[in-house]
Design a protein around this motif. Structure first.
Motif, PDB file in Angstrom:
ATOM      1  N   SER A  37       0.818  -1.207   0.000  1.00  0.00           N
ATOM      2  CA  SER A  37       0.000   0.000   0.000  1.00  0.00           C
ATOM      3  C   SER A  37       0.854   1.260   0.000  1.00  0.00           C
ATOM      4  O   SER A  37       2.062   1.215   0.229  1.00  0.00           O
ATOM      5  N   LYS A  38       0.168   2.381  -0.233  1.00  0.00           N
ATOM      6  CA  LYS A  38       0.825   3.688  -0.203  1.00  0.00           C
ATOM      7  C   LYS A  38       1.404   3.967   1.182  1.00  0.00           C
ATOM      8  O   LYS A  38       2.553   4.409   1.305  1.00  0.00           O
ATOM      9  N   GLN A  39       0.615   3.714   2.212  1.00  0.00           N
ATOM     10  CA  GLN A  39       1.064   3.981   3.571  1.00  0.00           C
ATOM     11  C   GLN A  39       2.292   3.145   3.924  1.00  0.00           C
ATOM     12  O   GLN A  39       3.253   3.639   4.524  1.00  0.00           O
ATOM     13  N   SER A  40       2.285   1.886   3.526  1.00  0.00           N
ATOM     14  CA  SER A  40       3.429   1.009   3.795  1.00  0.00           C
ATOM     15  C   SER A  40       4.670   1.481   3.040  1.00  0.00           C
ATOM     16  O   SER A  40       5.790   1.361   3.546  1.00  0.00           O
ATOM     17  N   ALA A  41       4.483   2.018   1.846  1.00  0.00           N
ATOM     18  CA  ALA A  41       5.604   2.529   1.057  1.00  0.00           C
ATOM     19  C   ALA A  41       6.250   3.721   1.743  1.00  0.00           C
ATOM     20  O   ALA A  41       7.484   3.838   1.791  1.00  0.00           O
ATOM     21  N   ILE A  42       5.423   4.599   2.287  1.00  0.00           N
ATOM     22  CA  ILE A  42       5.953   5.778   2.983  1.00  0.00           C
ATOM     23  C   ILE A  42       6.726   5.359   4.226  1.00  0.00           C
ATOM     24  O   ILE A  42       7.822   5.876   4.500  1.00  0.00           O
ATOM     25  N   GLU A  43       6.192   4.397   4.960  1.00  0.00           N
ATOM     26  CA  GLU A  43       6.883   3.905   6.150  1.00  0.00           C
ATOM     27  C   GLU A  43       8.205   3.241   5.778  1.00  0.00           C
ATOM     28  O   GLU A  43       9.228   3.446   6.446  1.00  0.00           O
ATOM     29  N   ALA A  44       8.204   2.443   4.706  1.00  0.00           N
ATOM     30  CA  ALA A  44       9.425   1.763   4.263  1.00  0.00           C
ATOM     31  C   ALA A  44      10.483   2.764   3.829  1.00  0.00           C
ATOM     32  O   ALA A  44      11.684   2.577   4.079  1.00  0.00           O
ATOM     33  N   PHE A  45      10.045   3.853   3.175  1.00  0.00           N
ATOM     34  CA  PHE A  45      10.987   4.869   2.702  1.00  0.00           C
ATOM     35  C   PHE A  45      11.755   5.487   3.864  1.00  0.00           C
ATOM     36  O   PHE A  45      12.959   5.746   3.747  1.00  0.00           O
ATOM     37  N   TYR A  46      11.089   5.719   4.975  1.00  0.00           N
ATOM     38  CA  TYR A  46      11.739   6.349   6.122  1.00  0.00           C
ATOM     39  C   TYR A  46      12.547   5.354   6.957  1.00  0.00           C
ATOM     40  O   TYR A  46      13.289   5.754   7.849  1.00  0.00           O
ATOM     41  N   GLU A  47      12.416   4.076   6.638  1.00  0.00           N
ATOM     42  CA  GLU A  47      13.185   3.061   7.345  1.00  0.00           C
ATOM     43  C   GLU A  47      14.480   2.696   6.640  1.00  0.00           C
ATOM     44  O   GLU A  47      15.414   2.200   7.268  1.00  0.00           O
ATOM     45  N   SER A  48      14.540   2.926   5.330  1.00  0.00           N
ATOM     46  CA  SER A  48      15.717   2.511   4.566  1.00  0.00           C
ATOM     47  C   SER A  48      15.894   3.407   3.350  1.00  0.00           C
ATOM     48  O   SER A  48      15.048   4.259   3.054  1.00  0.00           O
ATOM     49  N   LYS A  49      16.995   3.194   2.627  1.00  0.00           N
ATOM     50  CA  LYS A  49      17.311   3.986   1.452  1.00  0.00           C
ATOM     51  C   LYS A  49      17.103   3.144   0.200  1.00  0.00           C
ATOM     52  O   LYS A  49      17.551   2.001   0.125  1.00  0.00           O
ATOM     53  N   TYR A  50      16.441   3.735  -0.811  1.00  0.00           N
ATOM     54  CA  TYR A  50      16.135   3.019  -2.044  1.00  0.00           C
ATOM     55  C   TYR A  50      16.616   3.814  -3.257  1.00  0.00           C
ATOM     56  O   TYR A  50      16.696   5.044  -3.229  1.00  0.00           O
ATOM     57  N   ASP A  51      16.922   3.073  -4.330  1.00  0.00           N
ATOM     58  CA  ASP A  51      17.361   3.700  -5.576  1.00  0.00           C
ATOM     59  C   ASP A  51      16.189   4.027  -6.489  1.00  0.00           C
ATOM     60  O   ASP A  51      16.283   4.925  -7.317  1.00  0.00           O
ATOM     61  N   LEU A  52      15.099   3.286  -6.351  1.00  0.00           N
ATOM     62  CA  LEU A  52      13.968   3.460  -7.267  1.00  0.00           C
ATOM     63  C   LEU A  52      12.704   2.889  -6.628  1.00  0.00           C
ATOM     64  O   LEU A  52      12.747   1.846  -5.977  1.00  0.00           O
ATOM     65  N   LEU A  53      11.587   3.605  -6.825  1.00  0.00           N
ATOM     66  CA  LEU A  53      10.286   3.107  -6.434  1.00  0.00           C
ATOM     67  C   LEU A  53       9.532   2.684  -7.691  1.00  0.00           C
ATOM     68  O   LEU A  53       9.426   3.458  -8.647  1.00  0.00           O
ATOM     69  N   CYS A  57      -0.110   1.326 -10.754  1.00  0.00           N
ATOM     70  CA  CYS A  57      -0.882   2.564 -10.904  1.00  0.00           C
ATOM     71  C   CYS A  57      -2.146   2.545 -10.044  1.00  0.00           C
ATOM     72  O   CYS A  57      -2.731   3.602  -9.770  1.00  0.00           O
ATOM     73  N   LEU A  58      -2.563   1.342  -9.612  1.00  0.00           N
ATOM     74  CA  LEU A  58      -3.737   1.201  -8.758  1.00  0.00           C
ATOM     75  C   LEU A  58      -3.298   0.799  -7.359  1.00  0.00           C
ATOM     76  O   LEU A  58      -2.676  -0.247  -7.174  1.00  0.00           O
ATOM     77  N   LEU A  59      -3.617   1.611  -6.370  1.00  0.00           N
ATOM     78  CA  LEU A  59      -3.238   1.342  -4.985  1.00  0.00           C
ATOM     79  C   LEU A  59      -4.492   1.159  -4.131  1.00  0.00           C
ATOM     80  O   LEU A  59      -5.509   1.814  -4.373  1.00  0.00           O
ATOM     81  N   PRO A  60      -4.419   0.304  -3.135  1.00  0.00           N
ATOM     82  CA  PRO A  60      -5.622   0.039  -2.317  1.00  0.00           C
ATOM     83  C   PRO A  60      -6.004   1.180  -1.384  1.00  0.00           C
ATOM     84  O   PRO A  60      -7.128   1.209  -0.885  1.00  0.00           O
ATOM     85  N   ASP A  61      -5.109   2.117  -1.142  1.00  0.00           N
ATOM     86  CA  ASP A  61      -5.392   3.164  -0.155  1.00  0.00           C
ATOM     87  C   ASP A  61      -5.150   4.574  -0.687  1.00  0.00           C
ATOM     88  O   ASP A  61      -4.734   5.463   0.045  1.00  0.00           O
ATOM     89  N   GLY A  62      -5.408   4.779  -1.974  1.00  0.00           N
ATOM     90  CA  GLY A  62      -5.275   6.132  -2.504  1.00  0.00           C
ATOM     91  C   GLY A  62      -4.714   6.151  -3.907  1.00  0.00           C
ATOM     92  O   GLY A  62      -4.308   5.123  -4.459  1.00  0.00           O
ATOM     93  N   LYS A  63      -4.675   7.331  -4.486  1.00  0.00           N
ATOM     94  CA  LYS A  63      -4.190   7.495  -5.848  1.00  0.00           C
ATOM     95  C   LYS A  63      -2.665   7.434  -5.895  1.00  0.00           C
ATOM     96  O   LYS A  63      -1.989   7.807  -4.939  1.00  0.00           O
ATOM     97  N   ILE A  64      -2.149   6.990  -7.036  1.00  0.00           N
ATOM     98  CA  ILE A  64      -0.694   6.957  -7.212  1.00  0.00           C
ATOM     99  C   ILE A  64      -0.121   8.370  -7.163  1.00  0.00           C
ATOM    100  O   ILE A  64       1.015   8.586  -6.739  1.00  0.00           O
ATOM    101  N   THR A  65      -0.917   9.373  -7.563  1.00  0.00           N
ATOM    102  CA  THR A  65      -0.436  10.762  -7.508  1.00  0.00           C
ATOM    103  C   THR A  65      -0.158  11.187  -6.065  1.00  0.00           C
ATOM    104  O   THR A  65       0.732  11.992  -5.812  1.00  0.00           O
ATOM    105  N   ASP A  66      -0.923  10.647  -5.121  1.00  0.00           N
ATOM    106  CA  ASP A  66      -0.673  10.958  -3.708  1.00  0.00           C
ATOM    107  C   ASP A  66       0.701  10.459  -3.283  1.00  0.00           C
ATOM    108  O   ASP A  66       1.457  11.162  -2.604  1.00  0.00           O
ATOM    109  N   LEU A  67       1.023   9.225  -3.684  1.00  0.00           N
ATOM    110  CA  LEU A  67       2.320   8.652  -3.333  1.00  0.00           C
ATOM    111  C   LEU A  67       3.448   9.406  -4.025  1.00  0.00           C
ATOM    112  O   LEU A  67       4.486   9.694  -3.420  1.00  0.00           O
ATOM    113  N   ALA A  68       3.233   9.740  -5.298  1.00  0.00           N
ATOM    114  CA  ALA A  68       4.258  10.468  -6.050  1.00  0.00           C
ATOM    115  C   ALA A  68       4.504  11.846  -5.449  1.00  0.00           C
ATOM    116  O   ALA A  68       5.644  12.330  -5.405  1.00  0.00           O
ATOM    117  N   ASN A  69       3.454  12.489  -4.974  1.00  0.00           N
ATOM    118  CA  ASN A  69       3.609  13.815  -4.371  1.00  0.00           C
ATOM    119  C   ASN A  69       4.413  13.757  -3.078  1.00  0.00           C
ATOM    120  O   ASN A  69       5.166  14.682  -2.762  1.00  0.00           O
TER     121      ASN A  69
END
Length: 311
Positions: A37-53, A57-69
């Motif tokens: 999910s979007k929320q899990s992605a945000i939590e994972a981002f703050y836990e570790s460093k990534y080169d690419l997400l 395009c379809l997320l269970p908890d919001g629009k992909i534009t929300d995650l991209a923003n």
């Protein structure tokens, strides 16, 4: 080639297999953190460093534009669409709004999109860093000029207050050597300390005691700053630093006629901070101004020198 650390969001298992097979076929080494999910992605981002997400395009908890923003300014993002080929009914993972895709018979078709995304991100990041450094250089020149004016008016406290605000510090202070100086930690006396609102005064005593001060002394003798925490800290120093109510510390020597005569200390109590060359350079320039002011006041006034006359 450095392995890619990928954050994968809401890609179904069968389509993820296409992605992994394609990356391996293209010669990439990679590791994957998969979240749903979007929320899990945000939590994972703050836990570790990534080169690419890479996200569905379809997320269970919001629009992909929300995650991209939320993450787009911090991490390159590639949006994928899951589907099936209308002719062969093969599973197809396509780069949204492009002609790039992956399926079993076309494993490399999307690689240009991957490489273009990473290259564009790196180029934009370099431009942002260059602009950031240029802005700081311009700002720090103005700050240094203000500090020079304040020192000319014998107001080191105003100069330190300005540095505290501009550099977003928790604490800034000045210690000088007592005379005669022996280089021992006990020979350092606090002359001034400025703290940010809500930050307690730390240096309430008149002297400072640092375990293994010889390491600091050697760096100061070489006209180099001390940056803490440091990989060179001894066990006693690590214990001492943990008691300093600071996540990061910078100490820059003030030179005298023979060797260093004191140091400017900077603390950040909230962040594990990597002091930039621009920040170190600014404090070194302020230390030089203090050195010149101290030398001049000793020659032109019957009173004691600038440093020793500070309250």
């Amino acid at each position: 080639m450095k392995p890619l650390n990928l954050l994968i969001v809401a890609i179904q298992k069968e389509y993820l297999a296409l992605l992994e097979d394609s990356l391996g076929y293209a010669g990439y080494k990679f590791s994957i953190r998969q979240v749903a999910s979007k929320q899990s992605a945000i939590e994972a981002f703050y836990e570790s460093k990534y080169d690419l997400l890479i996200s569905n395009c379809l997320l269970p908890d919001g629009k992909i534009t929300d995650l991209a923003n939320v993450l787009g300014s911090q991490l390159p993002c590639l949006v994928m669409t899951e589907g099936h080929c209308p002719v062969t009914a093969e599973r197809v993972l396509a780069v949204t709004e492009t002609s790039y895709y992956i399926n079993c018979s076309n494993k490399l078709g999307w690689i240009p999109a991957l490489e273009n995304t990473l290259a564009k991100w790196k180029n934009n990041a370099r431009k942002k860093i260059a602009q950031h450094n240029q802005n700081h250089e311009s700002l720090y020149k103005k700050v240094l000029a203000r500090c020079e004016d304040e020192l000319a008016a014998n107001s080191l406290s105003n100069a330190f207050s300005l540095l505290l605000e501009v550099m977003d510090l928790s604490r800034i202070y000045l210690y000088i050597k007592n005379q005669p100086a022996t280089g021992d930690a006990q020979d350092l006396t606090l002359k001034i300390e400025i703290t940010a609102p809500g930050v307690p005064v730390k240096h309430t005593g008149k002297t400072i005691k640092i375990p293994g001060f010889n390491r600091w002394n050697a760096l100061f003798d070489a006209k180099k700053p001390v940056l803490e925490p440091s990989a060179n800290m001894t066990g006693a120093e690590i214990q001492w630093f943990s008691q300093q109510d600071a996540q990061s510390m910078l100490a820059v020597p003030v030179q005298g006629n023979v060797g260093w005569t004191g140091f400017i200390g900077l603390d950040d109590t909230l962040n594990n901070r990597e002091w930039t060359q621009a920040e170190i350079g600014l404090i070194e320039s302020v230390a030089t101004l203090i050195q010149k002011k101290n030398s001049t006041s000793g020659k032109t006034s019957r009173n004691s020198k600038f440093l020793t006359s500070l309250a």
